[in-house]
Write a protein that holds these residues in place. Sequence first.
Motif, PDB file in Angstrom:
ATOM      1  N   VAL A 209      70.289  45.812  -4.723  1.00 29.77           N
ATOM      2  CA  VAL A 209      71.011  45.146  -5.811  1.00 29.77           C
ATOM      3  C   VAL A 209      71.433  46.186  -6.863  1.00 29.77           C
ATOM      4  CG1 VAL A 209      70.819  43.446  -7.660  1.00 29.77           C
ATOM      5  CG2 VAL A 209      69.808  42.965  -5.452  1.00 29.77           C
ATOM      6  N   TRP A 210      70.524  47.112  -7.132  1.00 32.24           N
ATOM      7  CA  TRP A 210      70.814  48.181  -8.090  1.00 32.24           C
ATOM      8  C   TRP A 210      71.995  49.037  -7.610  1.00 32.24           C
ATOM      9  CZ3 TRP A 210      66.903  52.710  -9.260  1.00 32.24           C
ATOM     10  CH2 TRP A 210      67.444  53.513 -10.257  1.00 32.24           C
ATOM     11  N   ASN A 212      74.284  48.238  -5.727  1.00 35.12           N
ATOM     12  CA  ASN A 212      75.521  47.467  -5.802  1.00 35.12           C
ATOM     13  C   ASN A 212      76.078  47.445  -7.218  1.00 35.12           C
ATOM     14  OD1 ASN A 212      77.487  45.716  -4.497  1.00 35.12           O
ATOM     15  ND2 ASN A 212      76.666  44.156  -5.862  1.00 35.12           N
ATOM     16  N   SER A 213      75.180  47.452  -8.216  1.00 31.72           N
ATOM     17  CA  SER A 213      75.720  47.424  -9.573  1.00 31.72           C
ATOM     18  C   SER A 213      76.073  48.822 -10.067  1.00 31.72           C
ATOM     19  CB  SER A 213      74.754  46.731 -10.532  1.00 31.72           C
ATOM     20  OG  SER A 213      73.609  47.523 -10.703  1.00 31.72           O
ATOM     21  N   ALA A 214      75.502  49.839  -9.451  1.00 30.51           N
ATOM     22  CA  ALA A 214      75.817  51.197  -9.901  1.00 30.51           C
ATOM     23  C   ALA A 214      76.985  51.797  -9.129  1.00 30.51           C
ATOM     24  CB  ALA A 214      74.600  52.098  -9.748  1.00 30.51           C
ATOM     25  N   TRP A 215      77.030  51.576  -7.827  1.00 32.75           N
ATOM     26  CA  TRP A 215      78.039  52.229  -7.002  1.00 32.75           C
ATOM     27  C   TRP A 215      78.943  51.258  -6.247  1.00 32.75           C
ATOM     28  CZ3 TRP A 215      72.873  54.391  -6.131  1.00 32.75           C
ATOM     29  CH2 TRP A 215      72.667  55.557  -6.859  1.00 32.75           C
ATOM     30  N   GLY A 216      78.625  49.990  -6.365  1.00 35.36           N
ATOM     31  CA  GLY A 216      79.453  49.014  -5.668  1.00 35.36           C
ATOM     32  C   GLY A 216      79.182  48.970  -4.188  1.00 35.36           C
ATOM     33  N   SER A 217      77.970  49.335  -3.803  1.00 37.15           N
ATOM     34  CA  SER A 217      77.651  49.283  -2.381  1.00 37.15           C
ATOM     35  C   SER A 217      76.174  48.989  -2.226  1.00 37.15           C
ATOM     36  CB  SER A 217      78.014  50.618  -1.743  1.00 37.15           C
ATOM     37  OG  SER A 217      77.291  50.797  -0.560  1.00 37.15           O
ATOM     38  N   TYR A 218      75.837  47.845  -1.646  1.00 39.03           N
ATOM     39  CA  TYR A 218      74.429  47.483  -1.565  1.00 39.03           C
ATOM     40  C   TYR A 218      73.719  48.213  -0.436  1.00 39.03           C
ATOM     41  CZ  TYR A 218      76.610  44.308   1.758  1.00 39.03           C
ATOM     42  OH  TYR A 218      77.360  43.810   2.769  1.00 39.03           O
TER      43      TYR A 218
END
Lengths: 282, 454
Positions: A209-210, A212-218
């Motif tokens: 989840v992190w 995904n919010s930092a790099w846009g890739s889960y």
Amino acid sequence: MSSSLLLSLVTFVYLVAALAYGTGWLFRRSVLSRGAAWVSWLGVGLHGAGMLVRWVESYRMGFGHAPLSNFYESLVFGAWAVVLIYLCMEARYGSRELAVFPLSLAFLTMAYASFSPNVESKIQPLIPALKSNWLIAHVITCFLGYAGFAVACGLGILYLLRGPSKHPDNPGSGIRARIPSTQILDELMYQNVVFGFLLLTVGIITGSVWANSAWGSYWSWDPKETWSLITWLVYALLLHARLVRGWHGRKIAWVSIIGFGCVIFTYLGVNFLLSGLHSYAR
Amino acid sequence: MDQKSTIFDRIYQSLASVKLSLFLFGALAATSIVGTLIPQESTVEQRLREYGPKLSAIIELLDFADMYHSWWFKVLLGLLTVNLIVCSFRRLPQTLTLLRAGNQTMDPARLEKMRHHARVQLPVPLAASQKLLAALLGRRYSCQWQERESGWQAVAEKGRFSRLGVYFVHLGVLFILGGALVGSIFGFRGFVTIPEHGTVDRIFIGGKHRALPLGFAIRCDKFTVDFYETGAPKEFRSDVSIIEQGDLVEQAAILVNDPLTFKGITFYQATYGSEPSDIMLQVKDLKTGEGRRLEVPFRETVMIPGTKDRLVVMDYAENVGNHGPALFIAAAREHQQPASAWILVKQPEFHGNRIGDLVVTVEGLQNSFYTGLQVKKDPGIWVIYAGFSLMLLSMLVALYGSHRRVWLLLDQASGGTKISLGGHSSKHEARFGREFTKLTQDIGDLSANRETHV
């Protein structure tokens, strides 16, 4: 007292505890083992205090953050988690014969963290990628999981030391007679793996989840991610084998040792031998 | 026909086996290692240099350089998915039967055979005992009472649905895999760089090969980078505006760990850099002696006014040959071969500041930031997050919960009521043993007279 001084002191507290546990176990001196337990609780307390002091120190330096952000801090937290989980198990099951592996591991980890010239113990400000509330959840859950696996691995080694599977209940004399029964080892191994598996799952999910919010890739098949998945698969195999196929004892002990090997590689091997997103964790 | 169904049967059997699951766990783990050892997405040349022709050929053949997207890895994942579905469906009926198994009638002989069983005698008449027990059990379990010929029987149970936990864990895994599939079909990942004050309305997908119109425009109003005293970066921040059909519709800041989502498309702070802007050049033709001043946007071809000569600033470097910053400029003059040269910014007198017969002097130059944004659309992400939550919650239930049942038989006995009880737990036998002993004691304590056999 500075946190690094306090934490290096904890290293020796664990050494004392490991030695006392070891002698108490080998020479059947329950006084020593009981003393060792007290020393260990003291160590865990000082250790926790050390981390709190470090947290406060980071605020005094003007960029406060939880002490979970670099390699040194992860070693320190990991060692703390191992001892804490071991002591909880001891308090619950009342057997002090299983302490040598976790306490020695904690001692070695703290010694490496505190005294190796390759480990930077300075408090550093957070780089932008690490500035996230997910950091705390991710690191805490991953390392609690790793700690559960570490304790399970220690139990697996004891299980194998206890001797061949032909006479599991007749350990004979010597060191093997001082190891708790195979049923207890098997049960505790399973309990710790279940705990570790649950926490590793949370750790992988929070990391995902992190990311995904930092790099846009889960999920990006970064070596660290991939190795955490490998570890997860090994323990998933263990749980399915045990719960559905009825694997017990030595087989489970072996898988739990292999699993912990994967944990170590995920944690250290990936940092030192491979490259990837977690490179700041060096 | 018979023969055929046997083959299908066998395929079904092996797809439904937990042995296959164990094999797939092992196989996925083992093959995943390969992809962490061989750098992914390297070029053919890099691989030839690193591994030599023979190994490279194997890597090519098995797609090791993009392993996690290779056909065989997808086959393994697909097999695991099928195995998980088939396995779950095959086991579900058994589980449902077990869920209902509590309702069956129980006789004393079967109770005695249970791992946990006990007998208690209460000096209270049957009807009163039943009331006392119903109250006690009702506080801890959900109970079903049934009147028998000679007395009462009851089933008390707890954690019934923990037996279903594992199916929801598997459903969670399916959600995650399904969400990934949805994302790969209906989503995209791209990249865009926007200079400060610049506006873009399209992004690039797949290594700048394909441009994708966004349907709106995004302008970078400001890019800032902060550093700690140590020199480590503290914050990257792009202040952007979203413009739709000429109207400013949103203004926001994009930071690392704090992306901006507009119309399902999310922008993440990924990189930044600086490039020259406001480039002012003095261009003098040595033959004619004519000099002109002109402003040249970076990497855009311009005509030199009054001529048919074209000029483009192609590159910028901080330090060329220890002479400081320089611009790489190409000129295409009428009737001449195109030519190019590095023009030193800080040393206008340098004799090399010329392209053919054109002497070029840099009169003005600013540096401005551009921001690099990762752009993503992933409609599958909520499916994945739902899968994460489902998997975690049901894992807790599946691993820590247990279906505990206690069967009771109440019979009239001389001077009171005879109670036989037996218990079973789907997991955590030791913990249940303690629970059962406690229950037996508490039943005995319902009256002073107590006779317990565990």
